[in-house]
Design a protein around this motif. Structure first.
Motif, mmCIF file in Angstrom:
data_model
loop_
_atom_site.group_PDB
_atom_site.id
_atom_site.type_symbol
_atom_site.label_atom_id
_atom_site.label_comp_id
_atom_site.label_asym_id
_atom_site.label_seq_id
_atom_site.Cartn_x
_atom_site.Cartn_y
_atom_site.Cartn_z
ATOM 1 N N ILE A 267 0.880 -1.175 0.000
ATOM 2 C CA ILE A 267 0.000 0.000 0.000
ATOM 3 C C ILE A 267 0.914 1.220 0.000
ATOM 4 O O ILE A 267 1.758 1.374 0.898
ATOM 5 C CB ILE A 267 -0.962 -0.004 1.205
ATOM 6 C CG1 ILE A 267 -1.935 -1.196 1.087
ATOM 7 C CG2 ILE A 267 -1.738 1.318 1.272
ATOM 8 C CD1 ILE A 267 -2.958 -1.296 2.225
ATOM 9 N N GLU A 273 2.598 3.136 -7.468
ATOM 10 C CA GLU A 273 2.104 1.769 -7.688
ATOM 11 C C GLU A 273 2.839 1.044 -8.805
ATOM 12 O O GLU A 273 3.170 -0.134 -8.683
ATOM 13 C CB GLU A 273 0.612 1.727 -8.046
ATOM 14 C CG GLU A 273 -0.320 2.520 -7.196
ATOM 15 C CD GLU A 273 -0.516 3.922 -7.720
ATOM 16 O OE1 GLU A 273 0.490 4.653 -7.788
ATOM 17 O OE2 GLU A 273 -1.648 4.296 -8.059
ATOM 18 N N LEU A 281 -1.502 -1.018 -4.111
ATOM 19 C CA LEU A 281 -2.713 -0.204 -4.056
ATOM 20 C C LEU A 281 -2.317 1.153 -3.502
ATOM 21 O O LEU A 281 -1.526 1.238 -2.563
ATOM 22 C CB LEU A 281 -3.746 -0.848 -3.119
ATOM 23 C CG LEU A 281 -4.003 -2.336 -3.337
ATOM 24 C CD1 LEU A 281 -4.822 -2.909 -2.181
ATOM 25 C CD2 LEU A 281 -4.735 -2.538 -4.648
ATOM 26 N N PHE A 283 -3.152 4.610 -1.495
ATOM 27 C CA PHE A 283 -4.120 5.172 -0.543
ATOM 28 C C PHE A 283 -4.097 6.690 -0.550
ATOM 29 O O PHE A 283 -4.519 7.329 0.404
ATOM 30 C CB PHE A 283 -4.060 4.531 0.836
ATOM 31 C CG PHE A 283 -2.866 4.783 1.721
ATOM 32 C CD1 PHE A 283 -1.614 5.048 1.224
ATOM 33 C CD2 PHE A 283 -3.032 4.719 3.101
ATOM 34 C CE1 PHE A 283 -0.531 5.242 2.067
ATOM 35 C CE2 PHE A 283 -1.968 4.915 3.971
ATOM 36 C CZ PHE A 283 -0.707 5.172 3.442
ATOM 37 N N GLN A 292 -6.124 9.418 2.466
ATOM 38 C CA GLN A 292 -5.641 8.157 3.061
ATOM 39 C C GLN A 292 -6.637 7.632 4.095
ATOM 40 O O GLN A 292 -6.926 6.431 4.148
ATOM 41 C CB GLN A 292 -4.275 8.370 3.702
ATOM 42 C CG GLN A 292 -3.191 8.743 2.689
ATOM 43 C CD GLN A 292 -1.988 9.407 3.350
ATOM 44 O OE1 GLN A 292 -1.788 9.293 4.556
ATOM 45 N NE2 GLN A 292 -1.204 10.117 2.565
ATOM 46 N N LEU A 295 -9.623 6.033 2.426
ATOM 47 C CA LEU A 295 -9.408 4.775 1.699
ATOM 48 C C LEU A 295 -8.854 3.630 2.534
ATOM 49 O O LEU A 295 -8.954 2.467 2.141
ATOM 50 C CB LEU A 295 -8.423 5.024 0.548
ATOM 51 C CG LEU A 295 -9.019 5.554 -0.742
ATOM 52 C CD1 LEU A 295 -7.902 5.833 -1.740
ATOM 53 C CD2 LEU A 295 -10.004 4.538 -1.342
ATOM 54 N N ASP A 298 -10.977 0.427 3.326
ATOM 55 C CA ASP A 298 -11.348 -0.226 2.060
ATOM 56 C C ASP A 298 -10.178 -1.048 1.540
ATOM 57 O O ASP A 298 -10.337 -2.177 1.089
ATOM 58 C CB ASP A 298 -11.654 0.819 0.976
ATOM 59 C CG ASP A 298 -12.959 1.519 1.199
ATOM 60 O OD1 ASP A 298 -13.485 1.426 2.324
ATOM 61 O OD2 ASP A 298 -13.445 2.170 0.257
ATOM 62 N N LEU A 299 -8.991 -0.459 1.579
ATOM 63 C CA LEU A 299 -7.823 -1.143 1.019
ATOM 64 C C LEU A 299 -7.455 -2.376 1.845
ATOM 65 O O LEU A 299 -7.057 -3.402 1.305
ATOM 66 C CB LEU A 299 -6.620 -0.198 0.939
ATOM 67 C CG LEU A 299 -6.765 0.972 -0.032
ATOM 68 C CD1 LEU A 299 -5.461 1.747 -0.111
ATOM 69 C CD2 LEU A 299 -7.172 0.491 -1.416
ATOM 70 N N GLU A 302 -9.754 -4.945 0.764
ATOM 71 C CA GLU A 302 -9.422 -5.399 -0.589
ATOM 72 C C GLU A 302 -8.230 -6.359 -0.565
ATOM 73 O O GLU A 302 -8.205 -7.354 -1.287
ATOM 74 C CB GLU A 302 -9.127 -4.200 -1.504
ATOM 75 C CG GLU A 302 -8.899 -4.638 -2.947
ATOM 76 C CD GLU A 302 -8.660 -3.485 -3.910
ATOM 77 O OE1 GLU A 302 -9.056 -2.341 -3.591
ATOM 78 O OE2 GLU A 302 -8.065 -3.750 -4.977
ATOM 79 N N CYS A 303 -7.255 -6.085 0.294
ATOM 80 C CA CYS A 303 -6.099 -6.987 0.406
ATOM 81 C C CYS A 303 -6.558 -8.385 0.805
ATOM 82 O O CYS A 303 -6.097 -9.390 0.261
ATOM 83 C CB CYS A 303 -5.097 -6.452 1.433
ATOM 84 S SG CYS A 303 -4.168 -5.029 0.835
#
Ligand code: AMP
Ligand code: MG
Length: 348
Positions: A267, A273, A281, A283, A292, A295, A298-299, A302-303
């Motif tokens: 991240i 990226e 990902l 942020f 940041q 997000l 959410d990240l 997602e991971c």
């Protein structure tokens, strides 16, 4: 626990009225706030509050925040708040600030986890306000995730955790802030920060001096009594092993190059990226802590979805709401920090 067919419904007037009716019957429902989605129950009804703890699997010694939608609701819930509390309310309510104040006898022990104080917040989200007003109740609400999982910043995230456990979730779209409220203890002439959030240290300092509790940035040793019980839990943890990485981007890139392998994710900040040999990902921009905060959870989810086993995160700046981002990351990472030298080698 009862088994429900959980309804995920738009937060319109009719559904807010139905959710309010459920709250008055002692049930619990999901609802949006400006910070994260919450799991609501009547703060004055011990059975409703117990349902919140059960649905989340939350440790009984972690107190709930009580939400109000007008200053008139406050006197019933707290005892002799210091004058400073009214000054802070004037400055930052409605908004993402929770004040820990001496509780009144009306707050059941289960709500405050046996403490003599209670955390109170007046949220700014219009759906949250409408639900509190329509129910006519002060609403106890922790974040709407299963205990230990990242907080939900969208109704669908809450559904992933709460499906079958509660009757209804009001979908009011994504949360504006994305991290939980700032929690402060309020003294006569100063405040103590227990959890950083959208109302930042810099903003509080406009009103009064701020002491930062050591638990904000450091591990709370096992067995030590803490002023704010939430500080001692690992929290927000995705299934992957998360580590914060301190150092320049060049050092990060060199380091990640050696870690690369199946299930290794990064991240990073905007624009970094594509320069990495692992799925990365972003942020937000390095100088945009609000992005940041918006997000981060959410990240982390997602991971998990993408099967991450190890996640290396660029260390964010700790000014403004960045302190809240860093505080949540520390807990997601169980306080694991990798310090890199300029060539990307980790200090032992
Ligand atoms: P959550 O509801 O999951 O956002 O967590 C609530 C946070 O507020 C936890 O970290 C608690 O430790 C903190 N909190 C709530 N009530 C009190 C209180 N009476 N004294 C100290 N901290 C509190
Ligand atoms: Mg929580």
């Amino acid at each position: 626990m009862e088994k429900w067919k959980t309804e995920l419904v738009p937060a319109d007037e009719a559904n807010i009225a139905r959710a309010a009716a459920l709250l008055r019957q002692g049930e619990v429902v999901g609802f949006p706030t400006e910070t994260v989605y919450g799991l609501a129950g009547d703060a004055l009804n011990p059975e409703a509050v117990e349902k919140i703890f059960r649905a989340k699997g939350r440790p009984q010694d972690n107190p709930l925040i009580v939400h109000i939608a007008s200053m008139e609701m406050l006197p019933d819930l707290v005892n002799n708040p210091p004058e400073l509390a009214f000054k802070l309310a004037e400055a930052f309510w409605p908004g993402p600030m929770t004040m820990v104040l001496p509780k009144s006898a009306r707050i059941p022990d289960v709500t405050s986890a046996g403490l003599s104080t209670v955390g109170i917040r007046f949220p700014s989200n219009p759906v949250a306000q409408a639900l509190i007003r329509e129910s006519g109740l002060p609403i106890a609400a922790p974040s709407g995730n299963l205990s230990g999982r990242p907080s939900p910043t969208a109704a669908q995230h809450m559904m992933e955790d709460m499906d079958g456990r509660i009757p209804m979730i009001l979908d009011g779209g994504p949360c504006a802030v994305g991290v939980e409220s700032t929690v402060i203890g309020v003294g006569e002439d100063r405040v103590r920060l227990f959890r950083p959030g959208g109302i930042t240290v810099e903003m509080l300092e406009e009103i009064c001096p701020v002491e930062i509790d050591p638990g904000v940035l450091h591990v709370v040793e096992a067995g030590r009594k803490v002023a704010s019980p939430g500080m001692k839990y690992r929290h927000y943890a995705p299934k992957a092993d998360v580590k914060i990485v301190e150092g320049s981007f060049d050092a990060f890139r060199a380091f990640i190059g050696r870690q690369a392998g199946e299930g290794v994710f990064a991240i990073v900040f905007d624009g970094e990226e594509t320069a990495l040999p692992v799925p990365a990902l972003s942020f937000g921009a390095e100088d945009d802590p609000a992005a940041q905060a918006h997000l981060l959870f959410d990240l982390l989810r997602e991971c998990d979805e993408r099967g991450a086993k190890e996640v290396y995160v660029r260390s964010p700046r700790t000014t403004g709401i960045g302190l809240a981002v860093y505080n949540r990351l520390l807990r997601a990472a169980a306080f694991q920090i990798v310090h890199l030298d300029e060539s990307g080698v980790a200090a032992q």
